[in-house]
Design a protein around this motif. Structure first.
Motif, short mmCIF file in Angstrom:
data_model
loop_
_atom_site.label_atom_id
_atom_site.label_comp_id
_atom_site.label_asym_id
_atom_site.label_seq_id
_atom_site.Cartn_x
_atom_site.Cartn_y
_atom_site.Cartn_z
N LEU A 1 14.02 8.93 2.31
CA LEU A 1 12.68 9.47 2.58
C LEU A 1 11.71 8.95 1.54
CD1 LEU A 1 13.68 13.18 3.27
CD2 LEU A 1 12.91 11.52 4.98
N VAL A 2 10.59 8.40 2.00
CA VAL A 2 9.59 7.84 1.09
C VAL A 2 8.21 8.38 1.47
CG1 VAL A 2 8.51 5.74 0.24
CG2 VAL A 2 10.96 5.77 0.71
N PRO A 3 7.51 9.07 0.53
CA PRO A 3 8.02 9.53 -0.76
C PRO A 3 8.89 10.77 -0.60
CG PRO A 3 5.78 10.30 -0.46
CD PRO A 3 6.09 9.43 0.73
N SER A 4 9.64 11.10 -1.63
CA SER A 4 10.45 12.32 -1.62
C SER A 4 10.22 13.09 -2.91
CB SER A 4 11.93 11.98 -1.45
OG SER A 4 12.36 11.13 -2.50
N HIS A 5 10.68 14.34 -2.94
CA HIS A 5 10.58 15.19 -4.13
C HIS A 5 9.12 15.34 -4.60
CE1 HIS A 5 14.79 13.34 -4.73
NE2 HIS A 5 14.93 14.53 -4.16
N THR A 6 8.22 15.47 -3.64
CA THR A 6 6.80 15.56 -3.98
C THR A 6 6.42 16.99 -4.38
OG1 THR A 6 5.90 16.20 -1.83
CG2 THR A 6 6.43 13.85 -2.14
N PRO A 7 5.22 17.18 -4.93
CA PRO A 7 4.78 18.54 -5.26
C PRO A 7 4.65 19.45 -4.04
CG PRO A 7 3.45 16.92 -6.44
CD PRO A 7 4.28 16.16 -5.46
N MET A 8 4.50 18.85 -2.86
CA MET A 8 4.33 19.64 -1.63
C MET A 8 5.62 19.81 -0.85
SD MET A 8 1.41 18.36 -2.72
CE MET A 8 1.38 16.66 -2.13
N GLY B 1 0.81 -1.21 0.00
CA GLY B 1 0.00 0.00 0.00
C GLY B 1 0.84 1.26 0.00
N LEU B 2 0.18 2.39 0.11
CA LEU B 2 0.86 3.68 0.08
C LEU B 2 1.54 3.96 1.42
CD1 LEU B 2 -1.86 5.82 -1.72
CD2 LEU B 2 0.19 4.77 -2.73
N PRO B 3 2.73 4.58 1.40
CA PRO B 3 3.42 4.91 2.65
C PRO B 3 2.73 6.06 3.36
CG PRO B 3 4.60 5.84 0.78
CD PRO B 3 3.50 4.99 0.21
N PRO B 4 2.97 6.22 4.67
CA PRO B 4 2.36 7.32 5.41
C PRO B 4 2.90 8.67 4.97
CG PRO B 4 3.97 6.19 6.77
CD PRO B 4 3.82 5.38 5.53
N THR B 5 2.05 9.68 4.99
CA THR B 5 2.45 11.06 4.68
C THR B 5 1.67 12.01 5.58
OG1 THR B 5 0.74 11.56 3.04
CG2 THR B 5 2.73 10.42 2.24
N LYS B 6 1.99 13.30 5.51
CA LYS B 6 1.26 14.35 6.21
C LYS B 6 0.09 14.88 5.39
CE LYS B 6 5.59 16.41 7.91
NZ LYS B 6 6.38 17.64 7.75
N LEU B 7 -0.13 14.32 4.23
CA LEU B 7 -1.06 14.91 3.26
C LEU B 7 -2.46 15.11 3.83
CD1 LEU B 7 -1.08 15.93 0.37
CD2 LEU B 7 -1.75 13.64 -0.37
N ALA B 8 -2.94 14.18 4.66
CA ALA B 8 -4.30 14.26 5.16
C ALA B 8 -4.47 15.37 6.20
CB ALA B 8 -4.72 12.93 5.77
N SER B 9 -3.39 15.77 6.87
CA SER B 9 -3.51 16.75 7.94
C SER B 9 -3.06 18.14 7.51
CB SER B 9 -2.69 16.30 9.16
OG SER B 9 -1.34 16.05 8.79
N HIS B 10 -1.85 18.26 7.02
CA HIS B 10 -1.34 19.57 6.60
C HIS B 10 -0.10 19.37 5.73
CE1 HIS B 10 1.74 19.04 9.70
NE2 HIS B 10 0.77 18.76 10.54
N ASN B 11 0.17 20.35 4.92
CA ASN B 11 1.32 20.29 4.02
C ASN B 11 2.47 21.12 4.58
OD1 ASN B 11 -0.26 18.76 2.29
ND2 ASN B 11 -0.95 20.53 1.14
N ALA B 12 3.02 20.69 5.70
CA ALA B 12 4.10 21.42 6.36
C ALA B 12 5.40 20.68 6.12
CB ALA B 12 3.81 21.55 7.85
#
Length: 324
Positions: free
Chosen positions: A261-268, A217-228
């Motif tokens: 770092l996974v993911p890295s180099h993201t749009p955010m 599945g997809l790795p964890p990110t901050k995307l659901a809470s905030h883009n900090a």
């Protein structure tokens, strides 16, 4: 490749690093400088960078050397940290000579740490002050973890921080990395095993080794809470490189960010790498040496990212816990 005596970017002779932090705001600044100007390049791979004087580092620009590099929290407010550094350097007689004036060249980059539980209701921008303090603290020895630009840094599930690592190549050249880790993604596969584990030297970030399996599945990110987000780094070497070669070194070093770092180099993320040459040791084989310098820069950066997370410490009102 073996780490230098400090396993820090300051294993490269002439480089000094200073940190300044504000515990109440939960932010800080990190400055890399030297007694003389040094050659620098830059490569950006994140989609949301924040920089000062970054265009100046392109190989076709007039100024080829800088007086300091600044990594700062504070999002766009943190760009003011470089002003504090520039003022202090000018007072010390440093800078690019223009007639009877000196103009310090101080590129900088910022990460977003405005949603980390700190008190952001400052009466005036604190980053100019923090930049000057970080420069005044510059030395060969410095702390990593929850300090400097990594003071308020966070990952998806754990605190981020400030990290550093070094390596000496068979050619005799030394490479080092300095990084403030505040990624959208995460540095561990499962909360224990670091993505950078295959590159660990000794037990510099716990010695847990690689994860035996990667969760589906997809790795964890901050995307659901905030883009900090954003991870900002400096790689450096004592090898004699021009600005175009420094740019190539910065480009190669991004592999280390992707390994750690996974993911890295993201749009955010505003992921970027500065690269520095102190020109202390000439290249003996320009083709082979630059190849292995790039490999060493990527490896050091991956290790430095894991060390930043491993050495983070708890503070009041942290939204996420430290690794340990």
């Amino acid at each position: 490749m073996t780490p230098g005596p400090k396993n820090l970017i300051t294993d490269i002779p002439g480089l000094r690093v200073g940190n300044a932090s504000d515990a109440a705001i939960k932010t800080g600044v990190t400055v890399l400088t030297a007694d003389a100007p040094f050659t620098a390049g830059l490569h950006v791979m994140g989609g949301a960078p924040g920089t000062r004087e970054s265009d100046l580092l392109a190989p076709d620009k007039t100024v080829q050397q800088v007086d300091a590099l600044v990594l700062s929290g504070g999002s766009a407010f943190g760009l003011d940290a470089a002003s504090g550094v520039a003022d202090a350097l000018r007072a010390a007689g440093r800078g690019f000579a223009v007639g009877d004036q000196r103009v310090p060249i101080v590129p900088g980059a910022i990460l977003f740490d405005l949603l980390n539980g700190g008190d952001k209701n400052w009466p005036e921008n604190p980053y100019k002050r923090l930049g000057a303090e970080a420069l005044a603290n510059a030395s060969m020895d410095f702390r990593i973890g929850t300090t400097g630009a990594g003071t308020g840094a966070m990952l998806a599930t754990r605190k981020g921080g400030l990290g550093s690592a070094s390596a000496t190549l068979p050619s005799g050249h030394t490479v080092g990395a300095l990084v403030a880790v505040n990624a959208l993604g995460d540095a561990t596969v499962d909360g224990t095993h670091f993505w950078a584990a295959p590159f660990e030297v000794g037990e510099e970030f716990g010695g847990h080794g690689p994860a035996k399996t990667i969760p589906p599945g997809l790795p964890p990110t901050k995307l659901a809470s905030h883009n900090a987000n954003t991870t900002i780094a400096i790689v450096a070497t004592d090898a004699t490189l021009d600005q175009s070669q420094c740019t190539r070194l910065a480009t190669a070093a991004h592999d280390g960010m992707a390994r750690a770092l996974v993911p890295s180099h993201t749009p955010m993320d505003g992921d970027l790498v500065f690269a520095v040459s102190t020109a202390g040791k000439p290249l003996t084989d320009p083709v082979a040496d630059t190849l292995w310098l790039g490999h060493a820069a990527a490896t050091c950066l991956a290790r430095a990212i894991a060390r930043a997370v491993y050495h983070a410490t708890a503070a009041p009102n942290d939204p996420v816990p430290p690794y340990r």
